[in-house]
Motif scaffolding. Structure first.
Motif, PDB file in Angstrom:
ATOM      1  N   SER A  30       0.839  -1.185   0.000  1.00 58.62           N
ATOM      2  CA  SER A  30       0.000   0.000   0.000  1.00 58.62           C
ATOM      3  C   SER A  30       0.879   1.242   0.000  1.00 58.62           C
ATOM      4  O   SER A  30       2.091   1.158   0.181  1.00 58.62           O
ATOM      5  CB  SER A  30      -0.907   0.023   1.229  1.00 58.62           C
ATOM      6  OG  SER A  30      -0.116   0.058   2.393  1.00 58.62           O
ATOM      7  N   ARG A  34       2.807   0.955  -4.096  1.00 60.62           N
ATOM      8  CA  ARG A  34       1.953   0.683  -5.246  1.00 60.62           C
ATOM      9  C   ARG A  34       2.631   1.096  -6.549  1.00 60.62           C
ATOM     10  O   ARG A  34       3.403   2.026  -6.596  1.00 60.62           O
ATOM     11  CB  ARG A  34       0.635   1.432  -5.107  1.00 60.62           C
ATOM     12  CG  ARG A  34      -0.194   0.922  -3.954  1.00 60.62           C
ATOM     13  CD  ARG A  34      -1.593   1.501  -4.032  1.00 60.62           C
ATOM     14  NE  ARG A  34      -2.369   1.066  -2.897  1.00 60.62           N
ATOM     15  CZ  ARG A  34      -3.043  -0.072  -2.852  1.00 60.62           C
ATOM     16  NH1 ARG A  34      -3.033  -0.874  -3.869  1.00 60.62           N
ATOM     17  NH2 ARG A  34      -3.740  -0.395  -1.782  1.00 60.62           N
ATOM     18  N   GLU A  35       2.314   0.360  -7.623  1.00 60.06           N
ATOM     19  CA  GLU A  35       2.878   0.654  -8.931  1.00 60.06           C
ATOM     20  C   GLU A  35       2.144   1.781  -9.651  1.00 60.06           C
ATOM     21  O   GLU A  35       2.661   2.336 -10.601  1.00 60.06           O
ATOM     22  CB  GLU A  35       2.859  -0.598  -9.812  1.00 60.06           C
ATOM     23  CG  GLU A  35       3.790  -1.675  -9.313  1.00 60.06           C
ATOM     24  CD  GLU A  35       3.779  -2.898 -10.197  1.00 60.06           C
ATOM     25  OE1 GLU A  35       3.085  -2.906 -11.228  1.00 60.06           O
ATOM     26  OE2 GLU A  35       4.477  -3.861  -9.854  1.00 60.06           O
ATOM     27  N   HIS A  36       0.936   2.079  -9.212  1.00 61.84           N
ATOM     28  CA  HIS A  36       0.181   3.152  -9.854  1.00 61.84           C
ATOM     29  C   HIS A  36       0.799   4.501  -9.495  1.00 61.84           C
ATOM     30  O   HIS A  36       1.304   4.681  -8.393  1.00 61.84           O
ATOM     31  CB  HIS A  36      -1.287   3.106  -9.419  1.00 61.84           C
ATOM     32  CG  HIS A  36      -1.968   1.837  -9.824  1.00 61.84           C
ATOM     33  ND1 HIS A  36      -2.329   1.577 -11.120  1.00 61.84           N
ATOM     34  CD2 HIS A  36      -2.326   0.744  -9.105  1.00 61.84           C
ATOM     35  CE1 HIS A  36      -2.888   0.384 -11.184  1.00 61.84           C
ATOM     36  NE2 HIS A  36      -2.902  -0.146  -9.965  1.00 61.84           N
ATOM     37  N   PRO A  37       0.759   5.471 -10.407  1.00 63.44           N
ATOM     38  CA  PRO A  37       1.345   6.783 -10.128  1.00 63.44           C
ATOM     39  C   PRO A  37       0.797   7.355  -8.824  1.00 63.44           C
ATOM     40  O   PRO A  37      -0.376   7.172  -8.537  1.00 63.44           O
ATOM     41  CB  PRO A  37       0.910   7.634 -11.326  1.00 63.44           C
ATOM     42  CG  PRO A  37       0.694   6.640 -12.419  1.00 63.44           C
ATOM     43  CD  PRO A  37       0.179   5.397 -11.740  1.00 63.44           C
ATOM     44  N   ARG A  40       6.384   3.773  -8.036  1.00 64.82           N
ATOM     45  CA  ARG A  40       7.335   3.295  -9.038  1.00 64.82           C
ATOM     46  C   ARG A  40       7.247   1.783  -9.151  1.00 64.82           C
ATOM     47  O   ARG A  40       7.172   1.075  -8.148  1.00 64.82           O
ATOM     48  CB  ARG A  40       8.743   3.695  -8.644  1.00 64.82           C
ATOM     49  CG  ARG A  40       8.936   5.205  -8.577  1.00 64.82           C
ATOM     50  CD  ARG A  40      10.338   5.503  -8.194  1.00 64.82           C
ATOM     51  NE  ARG A  40      11.228   4.814  -9.132  1.00 64.82           N
ATOM     52  CZ  ARG A  40      12.345   5.320  -9.602  1.00 64.82           C
ATOM     53  NH1 ARG A  40      12.732   6.501  -9.223  1.00 64.82           N
ATOM     54  NH2 ARG A  40      13.093   4.635 -10.423  1.00 64.82           N
ATOM     55  N   VAL A  41       7.287   1.283 -10.377  1.00 70.93           N
ATOM     56  CA  VAL A  41       7.245  -0.158 -10.617  1.00 70.93           C
ATOM     57  C   VAL A  41       8.422  -0.837  -9.920  1.00 70.93           C
ATOM     58  O   VAL A  41       8.269  -1.886  -9.296  1.00 70.93           O
ATOM     59  CB  VAL A  41       7.246  -0.464 -12.130  1.00 70.93           C
ATOM     60  CG1 VAL A  41       7.409  -1.950 -12.395  1.00 70.93           C
ATOM     61  CG2 VAL A  41       5.973   0.055 -12.772  1.00 70.93           C
ATOM     62  N   TRP A  70      -1.319  -9.094 -10.095  1.00 73.16           N
ATOM     63  CA  TRP A  70      -1.099  -7.688 -10.367  1.00 73.16           C
ATOM     64  C   TRP A  70      -2.375  -7.065 -10.888  1.00 73.16           C
ATOM     65  O   TRP A  70      -3.081  -7.668 -11.697  1.00 73.16           O
ATOM     66  CB  TRP A  70      -0.004  -7.502 -11.413  1.00 73.16           C
ATOM     67  CG  TRP A  70       1.319  -7.185 -10.827  1.00 73.16           C
ATOM     68  CD1 TRP A  70       1.881  -5.964 -10.693  1.00 73.16           C
ATOM     69  CD2 TRP A  70       2.272  -8.105 -10.288  1.00 73.16           C
ATOM     70  NE1 TRP A  70       3.111  -6.047 -10.113  1.00 73.16           N
ATOM     71  CE2 TRP A  70       3.376  -7.370  -9.848  1.00 73.16           C
ATOM     72  CE3 TRP A  70       2.281  -9.483 -10.120  1.00 73.16           C
ATOM     73  CZ2 TRP A  70       4.479  -7.945  -9.269  1.00 73.16           C
ATOM     74  CZ3 TRP A  70       3.393 -10.052  -9.544  1.00 73.16           C
ATOM     75  CH2 TRP A  70       4.472  -9.293  -9.122  1.00 73.16           C
ATOM     76  N   ASP A  71      -2.663  -5.875 -10.458  1.00 71.69           N
ATOM     77  CA  ASP A  71      -3.805  -5.108 -10.935  1.00 71.69           C
ATOM     78  C   ASP A  71      -3.297  -4.158 -11.998  1.00 71.69           C
ATOM     79  O   ASP A  71      -2.710  -3.127 -11.705  1.00 71.69           O
ATOM     80  CB  ASP A  71      -4.446  -4.347  -9.769  1.00 71.69           C
ATOM     81  CG  ASP A  71      -5.521  -3.388 -10.230  1.00 71.69           C
ATOM     82  OD1 ASP A  71      -5.977  -3.515 -11.379  1.00 71.69           O
ATOM     83  OD2 ASP A  71      -5.896  -2.526  -9.439  1.00 71.69           O
ATOM     84  N   ASP A  72      -3.482  -4.539 -13.238  1.00 73.77           N
ATOM     85  CA  ASP A  72      -3.016  -3.664 -14.321  1.00 73.77           C
ATOM     86  C   ASP A  72      -4.039  -2.605 -14.530  1.00 73.77           C
ATOM     87  O   ASP A  72      -4.186  -1.837 -15.255  1.00 73.77           O
ATOM     88  CB  ASP A  72      -2.789  -4.454 -15.600  1.00 73.77           C
ATOM     89  CG  ASP A  72      -1.628  -5.418 -15.444  1.00 73.77           C
ATOM     90  OD1 ASP A  72      -0.808  -5.220 -14.537  1.00 73.77           O
ATOM     91  OD2 ASP A  72      -1.546  -6.379 -16.223  1.00 73.77           O
TER      92      ASP A  72
END
Length: 72
Positions: A30, A34-37, A40-41, A70-72
Motif C-alpha cells: 500500500s 503501489r505501482e500506480h502513479p 514506481r514499478v 497484479w492489478d493492471d
C-alpha cells in the motif's frame, strides 16, 4: 487451517525463513509501494521480491505455492 495477513513485511520474511508461516498468508502493498502513479514499478518489484525470496530460502519451500496477482 490458520490464515493470517501480515502488515509487517519483516515479520513475513522472518517467518518464511524459519518455516513458521501459517497455512495461508498474503502480503498486500500500500501507499508508496503501489505501482500506480506516483508509485514506481521498481519499488513494488523490490517489495514483492523480499517475501518471495525468503520463502524460497526457507525450510518449507518444497511444500509451498506462491501466487502473485497484479492489478493492471
Amino acid at each position: 487451517m490458520r490464515t493470517t495477513c501480515f502488515a509487517c513485511l519483516p515479520r513475513v520474511s522472518r517467518r518464511a525463513r524459519t518455516g513458521t508461516l501459517p497455512a495461508v498468508s498474503w502480503v498486500i502493498p500500500s501507499g508508496v509501494v503501489r505501482e500506480h502513479p506516483p508509485g514506481r514499478v521498481s519499488t513494488a518489484q523490490t517489495y514483492v521480491s523480499h517475501p518471495v525470496n525468503s520463502v524460497i530460502r526457507g525450510t518449507d519451500w518444497k511444500a509451498t505455492a506462491i501466487f502473485l496477482a497484479w492489478d493492471d
